[in-house]
Write an enzyme that holds these catalytic residues in place. Structure first.
Site, PDB file in Angstrom:
ATOM      1  N   LYS A  33       2.598   4.615   1.147  1.00  0.00           N
ATOM      2  CA  LYS A  33       2.774   4.904   2.283  1.00  0.00           C
ATOM      3  C   LYS A  33       2.812   6.368   2.866  1.00  0.00           C
ATOM      4  CE  LYS A  33       7.055   4.772   5.896  1.00  0.00           C
ATOM      5  NZ  LYS A  33       6.318   6.223   6.084  1.00  0.00           N
TER       6      LYS A  33
ATOM      7  N   GLU B  20       0.949  -0.902   0.021  1.00  0.00           N
ATOM      8  CA  GLU B  20      -0.103   0.276  -0.066  1.00  0.00           C
ATOM      9  C   GLU B  20       1.120   0.707  -0.053  1.00  0.00           C
ATOM     10  OE1 GLU B  20      -1.387  -1.572   3.819  1.00  0.00           O
ATOM     11  OE2 GLU B  20      -1.233   0.884   4.614  1.00  0.00           O
TER      12      GLU B  20
ATOM     13  N   CYS C  64      19.704  42.913 -21.299  1.00  0.00           N
ATOM     14  CA  CYS C  64      20.315  44.014 -21.816  1.00  0.00           C
ATOM     15  C   CYS C  64      20.214  45.516 -21.759  1.00  0.00           C
ATOM     16  CB  CYS C  64      18.972  43.615 -22.699  1.00  0.00           C
ATOM     17  SG  CYS C  64      17.433  44.343 -22.587  1.00  0.00           S
TER      18      CYS C  64
ATOM     19  N   ASP D 217       2.451  10.623   3.633  1.00  0.00           N
ATOM     20  CA  ASP D 217       2.966  11.186   4.262  1.00  0.00           C
ATOM     21  C   ASP D 217       2.517  12.123   5.286  1.00  0.00           C
ATOM     22  OD1 ASP D 217       5.060  12.633   4.827  1.00  0.00           O
ATOM     23  OD2 ASP D 217       5.552  13.429   2.830  1.00  0.00           O
TER      24      ASP D 217
ATOM     25  N   TYR E  59      -4.060   2.139   8.851  1.00  0.00           N
ATOM     26  CA  TYR E  59      -3.113   0.469   7.820  1.00  0.00           C
ATOM     27  C   TYR E  59      -3.048  -0.206   8.389  1.00  0.00           C
ATOM     28  CZ  TYR E  59       0.265   3.290  10.786  1.00  0.00           C
ATOM     29  OH  TYR E  59       1.613   3.462  11.433  1.00  0.00           O
TER      30      TYR E  59
ATOM     31  N   CYS F 180      16.066  42.671 -26.605  1.00  0.00           N
ATOM     32  CA  CYS F 180      16.669  42.046 -25.527  1.00  0.00           C
ATOM     33  C   CYS F 180      17.339  40.268 -25.935  1.00  0.00           C
ATOM     34  CB  CYS F 180      15.613  41.620 -23.877  1.00  0.00           C
ATOM     35  SG  CYS F 180      16.769  40.335 -22.889  1.00  0.00           S
TER      36      CYS F 180
ATOM     37  N   CYS G  59      11.117  42.809 -18.105  1.00  0.00           N
ATOM     38  CA  CYS G  59      12.103  43.660 -19.184  1.00  0.00           C
ATOM     39  C   CYS G  59      11.407  44.238 -19.831  1.00  0.00           C
ATOM     40  CB  CYS G  59      12.646  42.964 -20.178  1.00  0.00           C
ATOM     41  SG  CYS G  59      13.923  43.642 -21.019  1.00  0.00           S
TER      42      CYS G  59
ATOM     43  N   CYS H 150      16.919  45.066 -16.777  1.00  0.00           N
ATOM     44  CA  CYS H 150      17.634  44.336 -16.922  1.00  0.00           C
ATOM     45  C   CYS H 150      18.834  43.046 -16.985  1.00  0.00           C
ATOM     46  CB  CYS H 150      17.282  43.679 -18.891  1.00  0.00           C
ATOM     47  SG  CYS H 150      16.823  42.198 -18.874  1.00  0.00           S
TER      48      CYS H 150
ATOM     49  N   LYS I 134      11.061   3.484  -0.290  1.00  0.00           N
ATOM     50  CA  LYS I 134      11.028   4.439   0.010  1.00  0.00           C
ATOM     51  C   LYS I 134      11.537   5.324  -1.998  1.00  0.00           C
ATOM     52  CE  LYS I 134      10.329   7.563   3.512  1.00  0.00           C
ATOM     53  NZ  LYS I 134      10.826   7.600   4.243  1.00  0.00           N
TER      54      LYS I 134
END
Ligand code: 5U1
Length: 711
Positions: A143, A141, A453, A145, A256, A474, A468, A450, A356
């Site tokens: 796991k 099944e 440029c 978190d 579980y 640019c 920009c 920027c 894991k």
């Protein structure tokens, strides 16, 4: 979120005035109310189960609310009828002063981890050798978190819920767990499986990703601290002394396993019965589902290491589509007798292992915060990180999205941060660890120019993204600008597609769209997959594009917010490019459908000298169009300007002056303010003239007024 969800999630929203209780008291019929309350509890929990566990609502919200309210009314009128398993208890009772400690009768162990196929194969080998069988069946099944909890039921009723703590002693969080909507407060009785007198069910409390995002959004809106991830949010929500807060958090539970179960209450049985003799873990899970617990639908029984690894791959691929975070999968020897035979080593079972996934979050430090310019000119702050292995790769950069986000998360140079890389999503800084901030950690500020440029960086007030403004010039935006320039509805250069643009830009042949018109056959012939014929065709298409229309040319410039329709409106109104380039924001707003946002974009574009330079180069390259007859307003020096008339003018009546102004796109206002551009003053001008002087507004007599209008 469907309404029904909101309703079921918040019976606390149901208002019950004292009247409700009094009314019920008047009709109390003793036994009838006891029966009715029991019936309502059963019905409401059945609907809760359908909604939160089976994901299949069974009644309309209004009907659910009606049942809920009726039960509340009975309980308010007769508090003795209120039971701990009543769904009304899910809204949370009074706050606690502190959590009580709970000793776990069966320790809450942790699992050993496997990080590779080899480790899984070794686990399988140990199991089959330990059991003396060639091949072992495993229950698998996801796991979760989340946070491990244990739930104790006596005679089918939830009597205690606790956190894992150190595995031997946890905290009593019964009051909070009762508010978790998919935890059964009473086990469902069925003819299929009898309910044990005493059973301890283990599982995990978590927060679905989508609900987590919505919770953080609400926290943000209230100016409260956001949670770094769903796990932290679930933990923070469960460890609340005030259960009313927990009740408002979208927590979910998944069972579980069963720690112990006894047919008779208080019977200390060394051989747990698991509620009537289940022989396999997979059967225990079936029973849990029958009693009303949510269990993973993704669970499976597989054979040997091959089956385990296939399961791992399958769940790994589906991981992002699950509504909640998982950090791996769990394998358990399925037969309970085999589990007992394999037993435990130190604090972990020999019969189970967690395989894991590569961690999606890791800690690292911010070495610098720089900005990156995207293909559309969007400027994104990026955290340069000390290299860290996360989500299966080494990450050295993480996006910070935009300036507001940097401020909101308060990310500074030198900070220790949680970096997240989920799936193929670009790594991001999830949160800062404030305790680890060094003194003088450097704050970020958006550059004014920027970095690629040198053009000005602009961030309109109502937008989050800084950009920009050197779109045509640019280098970061070169490919995008060129593709747009050559596109069919712009300059329509046939044959200039992605691959060719990549080559032209990457070989440094083209820097701005003006360079297109300097291309010769020699430069093109050296490019990959460019036959003589294709090169000649491209040059012919470029040549053809020299003769265009003003509308296409304006659209081709790629001015932000100026689409094809706006470009046509602008061309029609101004008739020529010079008038457009000279227009200020007020003047631009005289053009139909041009509002302040579009006007500001146009002004910004032509205010950037780099862009003007490219426009001039394009004109010099011989791009031409027929200039239309400009709208009378196009060259008007007063279009968009506000006038106030005061006093008597020598020759013009007020009406005549007004007509002259309005015919040229100006406006006439009745009073002077900071927004007034001109006051036209004649004899015996009054307070309006004084106000204009006070505010420093330009004052014109009739002669100067006529001069301004070029009359
Ligand atoms: N899904 C799942 N998580 N988890 C954690 N199953 C599971 N089983 C556990 C633990 C600690 O322990 C049993 C194998 C005893």
């Amino acid at each position: 979120m469907p309404d029904s969800h909101k309703k079921h999630a918040g019976p606390s929203q149901v208002f019950l005035g004292p009247l409700g209780g009094e009314r019920r008291a008047a009709v109390f019929t003793g036994g009838a109310d006891i029966e009715r309350a029991a019936f309502l509890r059963g019905e409401i929990e059945r609907h809760n189960h359908a909604y939160y566990v089976l994901d299949a609502p069974t009644i309309p919200d209004a009907e659910y609310d009606r049942l809920f309210r009726e039960l509340q009314e009975i309980e308010v009128a007769h508090p003795t009828l209120q039971t701990p398993d009543s769904p009304t208890q899910r809204v949370g009772g009074s706050p606690l002063a502190a959590f009580r400690q709970v000793a776990h009768a069966v320790p809450m162990l942790s699992l050993n981890n496997a990080f590779s196929s080899a480790e899984v194969a070794a686990f399988d080998r140990r199991c089959s050798e330990g059991l003396g069988t060639a091949s072992v069946e495993y229950a698998c099944e996801p796991k979760y978190d989340g946070l491990a909890v244990t739930l104790l039921y006596e005679n089918g009723v939830l009597v205690q819920g606790a956190t894992r703590g150190d595995g031997f002693t946890g905290e009593d969080v019964t009051h909070n767990l009762r508010t978790v909507r998919n935890i059964p407060l009473r086990l469902a009785e069925t003819t299929k499986v009898s309910v044990p007198a005493r059973i301890e069910v283990r599982g995990e409390v978590l927060m679905p990703r989508r609900e987590f995002a919505a919770l953080n959004e609400r926290q943000r809106a209230r100016g409260e601290k956001e949670f770094a991830n769903p796990r932290n949010a679930a933990a923070g929500s469960l460890r609340q002394l005030d259960p009313k807060i927990t009740a408002k958090r979208p927590l979910r539970f998944f069972a579980y396993g069963v720690a112990e179960a006894h047919a008779e209450n208080n019977a200390v049985s060394p051989e747990p019965t698991f509620g009537g003799g289940a022989a396999r873990h997979s059967e225990v899970m079936e029973r849990l589902a029958v009693w009303g617990f949510p269990v993973a639908v993704e669970r499976a029984v597989v054979q040997g290491a091959g089956g385990l690894l296939e399961y791992y791959e399958r769940i790994g691929a589906a991981r992002r589509a699950l509504p909640y975070d998982i950090d791996g999968v769990v394998y358990k020897v399925d037969r309970l007798a085999d589990q007992a035979k394999l037993g435990f080593v130190a604090r972990a079972p020999r019969f189970a292992i967690a395989h894991k996934f590569p961690a999606e979050e890791a800690l690292t430090t911010v070495e610098a915060i720089e900005v990156q310019v995207g293909r559309t000119g969007a400027i994104t702050p990026v955290a340069r990180l000390a290299p860290v292995f996360v989500g299966g790769v080494t990450v050295t950069n993480a996006t910070l999205h935009n300036e507001d986000e940097v401020r909101r998360k308060d990310v500074r140079v030198g900070d220790t941060v949680i970096v997240r890389r989920a799936g193929d999503v670009i790594p991001e800084v999830a949160a800062v660890v404030p305790e680890k901030r060094p003194p003088h950690a450097g704050k970020f500020s958006m550059p004014k120019a920027c970095p690629v440029c040198g053009s000005a960086v602009e961030k309109p007030e109502d937008e989050v993204i800084a950009r920009c403004t050197g779109g045509l010039f640019c280098p970061a935006q070169r490919k995008q600008a060129l593709l747009h320039f050559a596109s069919r509805r712009a300059m329509d250069v046939e044959g200039l597609g992605d691959k060719l643009v990549d080559q032209l830009v990457d070989h440094g042949i083209i820097k701005t769209p003006a360079d297109l018109y300097k291309l010769g056959i020699l430069k093109l012939a050296n490019l990959e997959r460019m036959a003589d014929k294709s090169a000649a065709n491209l040059l012919a298409a470029i040549e053809k594009s020299r003769k265009s229309t003003l509308a296409r040319f304006i659209f081709a410039l790629g001015i932000r917010n100026v689409g094809e329709a706006t470009a046509k409106d602008l061309a029609r109104y101004f008739g020529g490019l010079d008038a457009l380039m000279a227009a200020d924001a007020e003047h631009l707003q005289q053009v139909p459908d041009v509002g302040p946002v579009v006007a500001a974009s146009i002004v910004r574009f032509f205010a950037e000298p780099h862009n003007v330079e490219v426009v001039e180069q394009l004109r010099a390259a011989g791009i031409r169009w027929e200039e239309g007859t400009p709208n009378i307003l196009a060259n008007s020096p007063i279009a968009g300007k506000t006038f106030v008339l005061t006093g008597t003018l020598p020759t013009l009546t007020r009406e005549a002056a007004k007509e002259l102004i309005e015919a040229r796109g100006g406006k006439v206002a009745g009073s002077v303010s900071k927004k007034t551009h001109y006051v036209v003053a004649g004899a015996e001008a009054g307070s309006k003239l004084d106000k204009a002087q006070e505010l420093g507004v330009t004052i014109l007599d009739e002669a100067k007024f006529m001069e301004l209008l070029k009359l």
